[in-house]
Design a protein around this motif. Structure first.
Motif, mmCIF file in Angstrom:
data_model
loop_
_atom_site.group_PDB
_atom_site.id
_atom_site.type_symbol
_atom_site.label_atom_id
_atom_site.label_comp_id
_atom_site.label_asym_id
_atom_site.label_seq_id
_atom_site.Cartn_x
_atom_site.Cartn_y
_atom_site.Cartn_z
ATOM 1 N N THR A 2 0.852 -1.189 0.000
ATOM 2 C CA THR A 2 0.000 0.000 0.000
ATOM 3 C C THR A 2 0.886 1.236 0.000
ATOM 4 O O THR A 2 2.047 1.192 0.422
ATOM 5 N N GLY A 4 1.159 5.402 1.135
ATOM 6 C CA GLY A 4 0.598 6.406 2.024
ATOM 7 C C GLY A 4 1.577 7.538 2.247
ATOM 8 O O GLY A 4 2.778 7.408 1.989
ATOM 9 N N ALA A 5 1.051 8.660 2.725
ATOM 10 C CA ALA A 5 1.918 9.785 3.077
ATOM 11 C C ALA A 5 2.589 9.504 4.418
ATOM 12 O O ALA A 5 2.051 8.783 5.262
ATOM 13 N N ARG A 16 5.391 6.661 1.751
ATOM 14 C CA ARG A 16 5.691 5.418 2.465
ATOM 15 C C ARG A 16 5.098 4.248 1.676
ATOM 16 O O ARG A 16 3.913 4.268 1.329
ATOM 17 N N ASN A 18 4.347 0.436 2.047
ATOM 18 C CA ASN A 18 4.215 -0.676 2.989
ATOM 19 C C ASN A 18 4.202 -1.990 2.229
ATOM 20 O O ASN A 18 3.616 -2.084 1.149
ATOM 21 N N TYR A 122 8.339 -1.483 5.582
ATOM 22 C CA TYR A 122 8.070 -0.384 4.653
ATOM 23 C C TYR A 122 9.390 0.226 4.201
ATOM 24 O O TYR A 122 10.442 0.018 4.806
#
Length: 710
Positions: A2, A4-5, A16, A18, A122
């Protein structure tokens, strides 16, 4: 994986990535799509923890070739990586041209981390940049238009504010004008304009309130202007609809549904949809025997049930590797469970039904089995029918042992089987008709794209009513009740066609027409394909499109059709000639009788008197002006005339007596030589009155009368 910030103490906001390799996998990557034109180098900052199996960058060029380069890293430290965009910078390549040379423009770049000693964790990316000569506009700017209502489907009087985000993707600051044009379905346009200076890598945001005083559609277009030239534009849309009477609950007896709701069902529920189909593929849920990873299934089923909707869970027998049918010389059979693992397929169906019992309305066994089990694996008709029969028999046993009340839908065949006389369906039903509680076929048209250079076959040209009738007759032949869902059906719109273009409006008209033809044919539930997406050659089936997703005019057409005709009794057609369709529906949730009218082709004007309490609604959901005598312009987009149920007969009589005005009352369909001595001419009467005709060919003349609709 996934994305993400992430707020890093050293570098601030970054990306980021993951990853989780606990269920397998070799690598995970963050992909940036192109096109990326001719450039000198790529650069980015990278942070990794200990225990990974290595990091590499992969680029895919114009030919589809992948080129790979390993990247050195340092544990728990930021590293700046620079990769020259040169042929000799990559150590491996495959696919496409497969020559080790970069062919610009690049389709995408990916930063990938390989599975290692730490299966879960991550890595961080920051400041991904490229030195590019003459970058195309999509590499300079990014426009996002974000609705505050689900996928741009709002209720009348609901507060709506759209957010416009403009990102400057270059390192240097830029000045630009943001121009917003809003055009309604009535052709009214308004404009707003902002002048902005955007720092390098920065984003500016503007918020715009949109009117929801009445139902209708608004198309939005945002343009980025620099030095007086348009650099990039982006569309979005807002469908303002009347709130369904039972909302936020669904109507449990509704005819209206959708096949897939990838964006979540809320936006479809707002349109009056009450039935949803979700697919579940065996291999993604049982990696090892009896080791299940339920993922989204229980939650999604419960969400629909709690809203009062009906969920059809389509179980597809694509097996995990341990159960695959591996036959030398027949690689396609690996997509099916081997005969010795048919019991495992049965157990899977049992366990799924046991898991979601009470939260699903029914299950369906595989998708388009005439293709999946017959034509695609290259089997004979008898072999394909036998394969599906075995899958169906096992699934039926598994479902019924878990829940004796579970309804098993099957034979959701493609348009090919419909147009081929339902040969596959018959071959399966001959084996055991009791295994199909509900027929769920897909009566598709072969040509179904709206856009430039396309000639789609609409619902009538496709013979949708006749196809439905043929399915009913087949069910009766095998002693089955006349119960049928359209388990999937749709047409598709070119993704580049503007939201209020003729193509988009024709697409919207087709949605409404097809829904009504299915309804008058006796179909129990119609699952439109689909809520969103499914790109085929640049054409998509969804009522919503784009990223972020937004509504098309087709969403208004779906909503209005559902509001006007759902739960009604079909009272029959009114004959207005061969080019006009007029269907009467009695007793909707507003206790009304509704007359739906549209043209097969072109336009017409209907001049008629209406009952005193008549109300006219177009497919956008807008109320049109009424008077004692109205002149109603008709086209392919249906128009609805609603009256209290007590005035149903009066409305039907007045529509039947209406005067029809068309530009060309007569249509010359064909003229052809039947023999050397005889010319055949086919002419149709497009209005609801007799027409006296004089036909002249050379020195021959003939006079006759053509009755309406002939």
């Amino acid at each position: 994986g996934t994305l993400g910030a992430f707020g890093d103490a050293q570098r601030g906001d970054c990306l980021r990535v993951n990853y989780d390799f606990r269920q397998g996998g070799r690598y995970v990557g963050a992909v940036l799509d192109g096109p990326i034109s001719q450039g000198e180098k790529l650069a980015f900052w990278l942070w990794t923890a200990a225990g990974h199996g290595g990091v590499f960058i992969r680029v895919e060029d114009q030919t589809g070739q992948s080129l790979v380069r390993d990247i050195p890293t340092e544990e728990n430290q930021w590293v700046k990586v620079e990769v020259p965009l040169k042929d000799d910078a990559f150590g491996a390549h495959w696919a496409g041209a497969d020559d080790g040379k970069l062919h610009f423009p690049l389709r995408n770049i990916a930063v990938c981390l390989q599975n290692g000693q730490t299966p879960e964790g991550y890595f961080l990316l920051d400041s991904v940049t490229a030195d590019i000569q003459n970058p195309p506009a999509p590499m300079k700017w990014d426009i996002a238009i974000l609705p505050n209502v689900p996928q741009g489907a709002a209720f009348v009087a609901e507060a709506v504010e759209y957010e416009i985000r403009l990102e400057n993707k270059r390192v240097q600051a830029q000045q630009a004008d943001i121009v917003l044009d809003v055009t309604t379905d009535q052709g009214q346009t308004s404009q707003q304009k902002w002048h902005k200076e955007i720092p390098g890598g920065g984003t500016v945001v503007e918020k715009v309130k949109l009117s929801t005083d009445e139902a209708g559609y608004q198309g939005l277009r945002v343009r980025i202007m620099a030095d007086g030239q348009e650099e990039l534009s982006q569309e979005s849309g807002l469908a303002v609809v009347v709130k369904p009477q039972l909302y936020p609950k669904c109507d449990p007896d509704s005819y209206f549904g959708t096949c897939t709701a990838d964006l979540g069902p809320e936006s479809m529920f707002r349109l009056g949809c009450s039935a949803v189909q979700y697919p579940a593929v065996w291999k993604y849920f049982e990696t090892n025997p009896d080791e299940y990873h339920w993922s989204w299934i229980p939650g999604a089923c419960r969400e629909v049930k709690e809203r009062g909707g009906r969920l059809l869970l389509k179980l597809q027998p694509r097996p995990p590797d341990w159960a695959a049918w591996k036959v030398e010389g027949k690689p396609n059979l690996a997509g099916y469970p081997s005969p010795e693992h048919m019991q495992d397929w049965q157990d899977f169906v049992h366990d799924v039904v046991e898991q979601v019992k009470g939260d699903i309305y029914r299950i369906e066994v595989d998708n388009e089995p005439d293709l999946s089990e017959w034509l695609h694996p290259g089997l004979t008709l008898e072999e394909g029918a036998e394969l599906y029969y075995q899958l169906l028999k096992a699934a039926y046993a598994g479902a019924k042992t878990a829940d004796p009340n579970c309804v098993v839908a099957g034979l959701g065949v493609s348009g090919s089987d419909y147009h081929g006389g339902l040969k596959f369906c018959r071959a399966v039903l001959e084996k055991d008709p009791k295994l199909v509680d509900l027929f769920s076929g897909h009566p598709y048209a072969f040509v179904r794209y709206y856009g430039p250079d396309q000639k789609p076959t609409g619902p009538e040209e496709n013979g949708q009513a006749a196809l439905c009738q043929a399915a009913f007759e087949m069910l009766e032949e095998f002693g089955k009740p006349r119960r049928m869902w359209i388990g999937e059906l749709g047409w598709a719109l070119n993704v580049n066609s503007p939201v209020l273009s003729d193509y988009s409006l024709d697409f919207a008209a087709t949605v409404a027409q097809s829904l009504m033809i299915g309804y008058v044919s006796g179909v129990e539930t119609y699952l439109w394909f689909s809520q969103y997406g499914c790109n085929e050659g640049g054409h998509e089936y969804g009522l919503f499109r784009g990223r972020p997703a937004y509504a098309l005019p087709a969403a208004c057409a779906y909503s209005t059709c559902a509001r006007m005709i759902d739960r009604t009794t079909v009272a029959g057609p009114v004959n207005l000639g061969g080019n006009i369709r007029a269907w009467r529906f009695d007793g909707n949730r507003q206790d009304q009788s509704v007359m739906a009218l549209w043209t097969v082709a072109g336009s017409a004007r209907l001049v008629c008197q209406l009952p005193s309490d008549a109300r006219i609604v177009n497919s956008f959901g807008r109320n049109l002006p009424t008077a004692k005598t109205v002149e109603l312009d008709l086209g392919r987009m249906p128009v609805y005339i609603a009256v209290p149920l007590s005035q149903a007969k009066e409305l039907a009589e007045k529509i039947a007596q209406a005067e029809l005005k068309v530009k060309d009352p007569l249509k010359l369909n064909h003229a052809y030589l039947a023999s050397r001595q005889e010319l055949h001419i086919v002419i149709s009467n497009q209005i609801n009155k007799d027409i006296s005709v004089r036909l002249q060919v050379a020195n021959q003349k003939k006079s006759f009368v053509i009755k309406p609709g002939t």
